[in-house]
Design a protein around this motif. Structure first.
Motif, PDB file in Angstrom:
ATOM      1  N   ASN A 159       0.865  -1.008  -0.089  1.00  0.00           N
ATOM      2  CA  ASN A 159       0.101   0.047  -0.015  1.00  0.00           C
ATOM      3  C   ASN A 159       0.891   1.215  -0.201  1.00  0.00           C
ATOM      4  N   LEU A 160       0.553   2.096  -0.859  1.00  0.00           N
ATOM      5  CA  LEU A 160       1.590   3.280  -1.171  1.00  0.00           C
ATOM      6  C   LEU A 160       1.504   3.951   0.381  1.00  0.00           C
ATOM      7  N   TRP A 161       0.580   3.981   1.244  1.00  0.00           N
ATOM      8  CA  TRP A 161       0.598   4.795   2.375  1.00  0.00           C
ATOM      9  C   TRP A 161       1.565   4.257   3.505  1.00  0.00           C
ATOM     10  N   GLN A 162       2.068   3.015   3.291  1.00  0.00           N
ATOM     11  CA  GLN A 162       3.192   2.517   3.904  1.00  0.00           C
ATOM     12  C   GLN A 162       4.300   3.197   3.937  1.00  0.00           C
ATOM     13  N   LEU A 163       4.534   3.865   2.667  1.00  0.00           N
ATOM     14  CA  LEU A 163       5.902   4.612   2.561  1.00  0.00           C
ATOM     15  C   LEU A 163       5.994   5.753   3.219  1.00  0.00           C
ATOM     16  N   THR A 164       4.798   6.045   4.113  1.00  0.00           N
ATOM     17  CA  THR A 164       4.710   7.450   4.838  1.00  0.00           C
ATOM     18  C   THR A 164       4.826   7.110   6.148  1.00  0.00           C
ATOM     19  N   GLN A 165       5.301   6.020   6.523  1.00  0.00           N
ATOM     20  CA  GLN A 165       5.214   5.420   8.063  1.00  0.00           C
ATOM     21  C   GLN A 165       6.732   5.329   8.221  1.00  0.00           C
ATOM     22  N   PRO A 166       7.003   5.354   9.668  1.00  0.00           N
ATOM     23  CA  PRO A 166       8.582   5.234  10.273  1.00  0.00           C
ATOM     24  C   PRO A 166       9.363   4.350   9.585  1.00  0.00           C
ATOM     25  N   ALA A 212      -7.288   4.056  -0.151  1.00  0.00           N
ATOM     26  CA  ALA A 212      -6.119   3.165   0.110  1.00  0.00           C
ATOM     27  C   ALA A 212      -5.662   3.392   1.487  1.00  0.00           C
ATOM     28  N   TYR A 213      -5.871   4.781   1.949  1.00  0.00           N
ATOM     29  CA  TYR A 213      -5.633   5.412   3.365  1.00  0.00           C
ATOM     30  C   TYR A 213      -6.509   4.517   4.304  1.00  0.00           C
ATOM     31  N   LYS A 214      -7.639   4.589   3.937  1.00  0.00           N
ATOM     32  CA  LYS A 214      -8.829   4.024   5.136  1.00  0.00           C
ATOM     33  C   LYS A 214      -8.277   2.418   5.104  1.00  0.00           C
ATOM     34  N   ALA A 215      -7.871   1.860   3.919  1.00  0.00           N
ATOM     35  CA  ALA A 215      -7.640   0.303   4.014  1.00  0.00           C
ATOM     36  C   ALA A 215      -6.398   0.070   4.807  1.00  0.00           C
ATOM     37  N   GLN A 216      -5.388   0.878   4.680  1.00  0.00           N
ATOM     38  CA  GLN A 216      -4.281   0.739   5.430  1.00  0.00           C
ATOM     39  C   GLN A 216      -4.297   1.096   7.074  1.00  0.00           C
ATOM     40  N   PHE A 217      -4.929   2.261   7.273  1.00  0.00           N
ATOM     41  CA  PHE A 217      -5.190   2.631   8.632  1.00  0.00           C
ATOM     42  C   PHE A 217      -6.519   2.518   9.441  1.00  0.00           C
ATOM     43  N   GLY A 218      -7.501   2.148   8.617  1.00  0.00           N
ATOM     44  CA  GLY A 218      -8.813   1.726   9.111  1.00  0.00           C
ATOM     45  C   GLY A 218      -9.615   2.934   9.605  1.00  0.00           C
ATOM     46  N   LYS A 219      -9.310   4.156   9.082  1.00  0.00           N
ATOM     47  CA  LYS A 219     -10.087   5.292   9.131  1.00  0.00           C
ATOM     48  C   LYS A 219     -10.020   6.435   8.221  1.00  0.00           C
ATOM     49  N   ASP A 220     -10.912   7.337   7.956  1.00  0.00           N
ATOM     50  CA  ASP A 220     -10.893   8.140   6.993  1.00  0.00           C
ATOM     51  C   ASP A 220      -9.725   9.103   7.074  1.00  0.00           C
ATOM     52  N   ILE A 221      -9.171   9.636   5.920  1.00  0.00           N
ATOM     53  CA  ILE A 221      -8.261  10.545   6.181  1.00  0.00           C
ATOM     54  C   ILE A 221      -8.643  11.963   6.528  1.00  0.00           C
ATOM     55  N   GLN A 260      -1.785  14.995  -0.213  1.00  0.00           N
ATOM     56  CA  GLN A 260      -1.592  14.740   1.051  1.00  0.00           C
ATOM     57  C   GLN A 260      -0.689  13.518   1.271  1.00  0.00           C
ATOM     58  N   PHE A 261      -0.787  12.572   0.278  1.00  0.00           N
ATOM     59  CA  PHE A 261       0.389  11.510   0.221  1.00  0.00           C
ATOM     60  C   PHE A 261       1.816  12.203  -0.141  1.00  0.00           C
ATOM     61  N   ILE A 262       1.721  12.969  -1.069  1.00  0.00           N
ATOM     62  CA  ILE A 262       2.842  13.424  -1.399  1.00  0.00           C
ATOM     63  C   ILE A 262       3.621  14.511  -0.134  1.00  0.00           C
ATOM     64  N   LYS A 263       2.730  15.171   0.422  1.00  0.00           N
ATOM     65  CA  LYS A 263       3.410  15.894   1.667  1.00  0.00           C
ATOM     66  C   LYS A 263       3.872  14.892   2.464  1.00  0.00           C
ATOM     67  N   ASP A 264       3.175  13.813   2.896  1.00  0.00           N
ATOM     68  CA  ASP A 264       3.663  13.082   3.968  1.00  0.00           C
ATOM     69  C   ASP A 264       4.747  12.101   3.471  1.00  0.00           C
ATOM     70  N   LEU A 265       4.962  11.991   2.236  1.00  0.00           N
ATOM     71  CA  LEU A 265       6.126  11.141   1.903  1.00  0.00           C
ATOM     72  C   LEU A 265       7.454  11.997   1.837  1.00  0.00           C
ATOM     73  N   PHE A 266       7.102  13.140   1.387  1.00  0.00           N
ATOM     74  CA  PHE A 266       8.423  14.083   1.689  1.00  0.00           C
ATOM     75  C   PHE A 266       8.741  14.352   3.211  1.00  0.00           C
TER      76      PHE A 266
END
Length: 373
Positions: free
Chosen positions: A159-166, A200-209, A221-227
């Motif tokens: 999931n792309l959102w995993q790339l924004t995690q620690p 995809a965010y909701k699928a990864q984290f179980g809540k709305d973005i 928001q993904f781009i900002k969080d990725l940077f």
């Protein structure tokens, strides 16, 4: 003075083809083009791919007497150079093998710095969507790549959102989008899919973005969080491929690169592989186009080269296409079979860019990136 002006005008008429002459060339077969190309003597191409060196050798063997001068150059540099040369009244290049089509369409095609040409030999074997407004030779990629030796069970990212995690902080690479327009197109495409990125965010984290007030949608928001998660921008794909693909690495990063670069795995000691099962997508498919420069100095040879680069009638495309018939490149000519080691085109989880929509959104995404760097 008048005589000199008349002489210059006459010389221009001899060197540069008229519209009628160009139309005649457009309808010619390779056999008809060859003697004209041999009289011209050479053809110069700006190429987005270093594989033009293999084309150079094969083309010159197939058509003795026509010297192919291939210059490996990024799409961004091609655009800048062609604009600068033509503004100075210089017409030195014949063919552009180029991507970054959102900019090509607006800066080159609309400005009439390039002209479209479809070889009649293969026209019936190419879908209409790939024949205009510019001719697409193949579809290429900017997608998430990982090290299959370090991660033998498959991609560590689903999931792309995993790339924004620690766990991925400072471990995601990308060629600087200010240097390679295809990467700016990738980020723009992510921004253009806010609903899918939100799902995809909701699928990864179980809540709305929750999207920041100054941003437009989940993609931005993904781009900002990725940077913010220390995205590493590298100068070129060689650095990215070595960092991600090093077969001796124990805990390598992942990166947004070119799927077809894994063709060099054995030669370079890499273990690059595409991360295909990624939500909502693993990146983008984009057109690599062949086009002729306005007032090309070698118009017959230019057309002969473009025809050649669509390959012969064998399933691999022969010498004219085989350098591009590798896993991760997808021919637009329907008679050429995609490489058997490729993920099937219909199964590749990449968004196909719409150059017009991308062009309209690029400015905002580019401005956003500047604030994040």
């Amino acid at each position: 003075m008048l005589k000199r002006l008349m002489k210059s005008a006459l010389a221009a008429c001899v060197v540069l083809p008229t519209a009628a002459m160009a139309t005649d060339l457009d309808s010619m077969t390779p056999e008809q083009l060859l003697p004209l190309a041999q009289k011209e003597g050479s053809v110069t191409v700006f190429s987005l791919s270093s594989r033009i060196a293999k084309i150079e050798k094969a083309f010159e063997e197939a058509y003795p007497g026509v010297d192919l001068i291939g210059l490996d150059m990024s799409s961004t540099k091609q655009i800048a150079r062609l604009e600068a040369e033509q503004q100075a009244g210089v017409h030195a290049v014949d063919v552009l093998y180029i991507a970054d089509t959102p900019v090509v369409f607006s800066k080159l095609l609309e400005a009439k710095r390039i002209v479209n040409y479809v070889p009649p030999r293969v026209a019936a074997q190419i879908d209409d969507r790939y024949k205009g407004p510019l001719l697409t030779q193949r579809l290429s990629t900017k997608v998430l790549m990982y090290n299959e030796k370090a991660f033998p069970g498959g991609s560590p990212v689903t999931n792309l959102w995993q790339l924004t995690q620690p766990e991925w902080q400072g471990k995601v690479l990308m060629v600087d989008p200010s240097q390679r327009g295809e990467l700016l197109d990738l980020l723009t495409e992510i921004a253009l899919h806010p609903d899918e990125m939100a799902a995809a965010y909701k699928a990864q984290f179980g809540k709305d973005i929750a999207v920041d007030a100054d941003l437009q949608g989940a993609g931005e928001q993904f781009i900002k969080d990725l940077f913010a998660n220390d995205l590493i921008l590298v100068p070129n794909s060689d650095v990215l491929n070595k960092s991600v693909g090093d077969a001796t690495a124990k805990n390598p990063p992942v990166g947004f690169g070119t799927y077809s670069d894994r063709r060099d795995n054995e030669k370079e000691g890499w273990a690059l592989q595409v991360a295909n099962n990624v939500e909502p997508a693993n990146g983008i498919l984009f057109p690599a186009v062949l086009t002729i420069a306005e007032k090309a100095p070698h118009p017959a040879a230019a057309r002969l080269l473009i025809d050649f680069m669509f390959g012969d009638d064998t399933p691999t495309g022969g010498a004219g296409f085989e350098p591009f018939n590798v896993p991760g490149d997808y021919a637009t000519r329907t008679t050429i079979a995609h490489h058997p080691d490729s993920v099937k085109l219909g199964e590749l989880k990449a968004w196909t860019i719409d150059p017009a929509k991308t062009a309209a959104a690029r400015g905002r995404v580019s401005d956003l990136i500047i604030t994040l760097q």
